[in-house]
Design a protein around this motif. Structure first.
Motif, PDB file in Angstrom:
ATOM      1  N   GLY A  42      67.538 -73.349  25.383  1.00  0.00           N
ATOM      2  CA  GLY A  42      68.250 -74.597  25.653  1.00  0.00           C
ATOM      3  C   GLY A  42      68.811 -74.642  27.060  1.00  0.00           C
ATOM      4  N   CYS A  43      69.289 -73.500  27.550  1.00  0.00           N
ATOM      5  CA  CYS A  43      69.862 -73.429  28.904  1.00  0.00           C
ATOM      6  C   CYS A  43      68.795 -73.594  29.985  1.00  0.00           C
ATOM      7  N   ASP A 166      73.507 -76.176  21.783  1.00  0.00           N
ATOM      8  CA  ASP A 166      74.569 -75.579  22.608  1.00  0.00           C
ATOM      9  C   ASP A 166      74.050 -75.271  24.011  1.00  0.00           C
ATOM     10  N   GLY A 167      72.834 -74.709  24.080  1.00  0.00           N
ATOM     11  CA  GLY A 167      72.244 -74.386  25.372  1.00  0.00           C
ATOM     12  C   GLY A 167      72.018 -75.626  26.219  1.00  0.00           C
ATOM     13  N   ARG A 172      73.758 -78.938  30.851  1.00  0.00           N
ATOM     14  CA  ARG A 172      74.120 -80.263  31.371  1.00  0.00           C
ATOM     15  C   ARG A 172      75.518 -80.255  31.986  1.00  0.00           C
ATOM     16  N   ILE A 173      76.447 -79.488  31.410  1.00  0.00           N
ATOM     17  CA  ILE A 173      77.830 -79.459  31.899  1.00  0.00           C
ATOM     18  C   ILE A 173      77.951 -78.662  33.188  1.00  0.00           C
ATOM     19  N   PHE A 174      77.340 -77.469  33.204  1.00  0.00           N
ATOM     20  CA  PHE A 174      77.562 -76.555  34.332  1.00  0.00           C
ATOM     21  C   PHE A 174      76.481 -76.624  35.415  1.00  0.00           C
TER      22      PHE A 174
END
Length: 300
Positions: A42-43, A166-167, A172-174
């Motif tokens: 996901g990351c 979660d990933g 998207r946030i960081f």
């Protein structure tokens, strides 16, 4: 399959052989390790790379349909044809009912296939696994063993979908701030998968004698059917060459890690064997396909 994965894998296989009790004591970590692999995927995903693929939904729909029809049904039919035991048949059904694996993305990259489509198919098949994986296990194996459908759905969700989402959120946030971390995630995923296989091997040493010629033929034919049918259905539909390769890879390469986890958590040790052996074979066959397609490019 990279050199680091081979190193990790043989290291933990050796540890599992000489210290089976030590490595086997970590079996409760299998769902956690699988979740970490899905979180890493996901990351790594860039949502912008997926936009182009989703403009051609027929590619994704074809890949998904083949993934969730050809592989579970072929697994069941081959098991019956080779007259495998009920438990091994169950193990093959579990394997065939799993979504595309993360190793497929690496093979797609090495094959110069459509990477964005590979990732999109892996994501979509993983999301659908919450219902379709337990569904096929229930339909094809219900006469052999009492299966708790809702328990399978719950396990599949927490192992695959929750960490994957979660990933995606973390990425998207960081964004730029986790680029250093992202560089190490593929290797970390390889390490996690190698540890899982090592743990399974340590727990199933007494079952090695179940691996015979018919078992191995079932593994090989199941995988090759995925490659062949995925490629030629895509060819019949006049998809671009890179799309044909991608769908072929995605259909043939199962998430054997999920198969290991489901078999270990819900069924018997013997049902684990197909996913454990397949996790080795499909990487080898994937590299063979990379070689074949690279030769095709060279002489095209």
């Amino acid at each position: 399959m990279s050199l680091s994965f081979i190193t990790f894998l043989f290291s933990f296989l050796i540890l599992g052989f000489f210290e089976p009790e030590f490595l086997g004591s970590f079996k409760s970590l299998i769902p956690v390790l699988l979740g970490l692999v899905m979180f890493g995927m996901g990351c790594i995903i860039e949502t912008k790379d997926l936009k182009y693929v989703f403009k051609n939904p027929k590619w994704i729909i074809t890949g998904i349909i083949l993934q969730y029809t050809v592989m579970p049904i072929t697994a069941f039919l081959l098991s019956k044809f080779f007259r495998l035991s009920d438990e091994l048949t169950l193990g093959f059904v579990i394997l065939g009912s799993c979504p595309g694996g993360t190793a497929s993305n690496l093979i797609a990259y090495l094959s110069k296939a459509n990477i964005s489509l590979s990732v999109a198919l892996t994501i979509c098949s993983t999301f659908l696994a919450t219902l379709l994986t337990p569904f096929w296990i229930f339909i094809l194996a219900k006469e052999q063993i009492d299966i708790n459908f809702l328990s399978l759905v719950k396990t599949t969700f927490w192992i695959t979908i929750f960490p994957l989402i979660d990933g995606l959120i973390i990425r998207r946030i960081f964004k730029e701030r986790i680029k250093i971390l992202i560089r190490f995630l593929p290797k970390f995923s390889e390490l996690c998968i190698a540890i899982i296989i090592g743990i399974i091997f340590s727990l199933a040493q007494d079952l090695i004698n179940q691996i015979n010629l018919t078992f191995l033929l079932t593994i090989v034919f199941h995988n090759l059917c995925g490659f062949f049918i995925g490629y030629h259905v895509s060819k019949f539909l006049n998809f671009p060459d890179k799309v044909k390769r991608t769908i072929s890879i995605e259909v043939a390469m199962q998430n054997s890690g999920l198969g290991l986890g489901l078999a270990m958590l819900h069924f018997s040790k013997l049902a684990v064997l197909p996913s454990a052996v397949f996790s080795l074979w499909h990487n080898i066959s994937g590299l063979i396909m990379v070689h074949i397609w690279s030769k095709k490019n060279k002489f095209a």
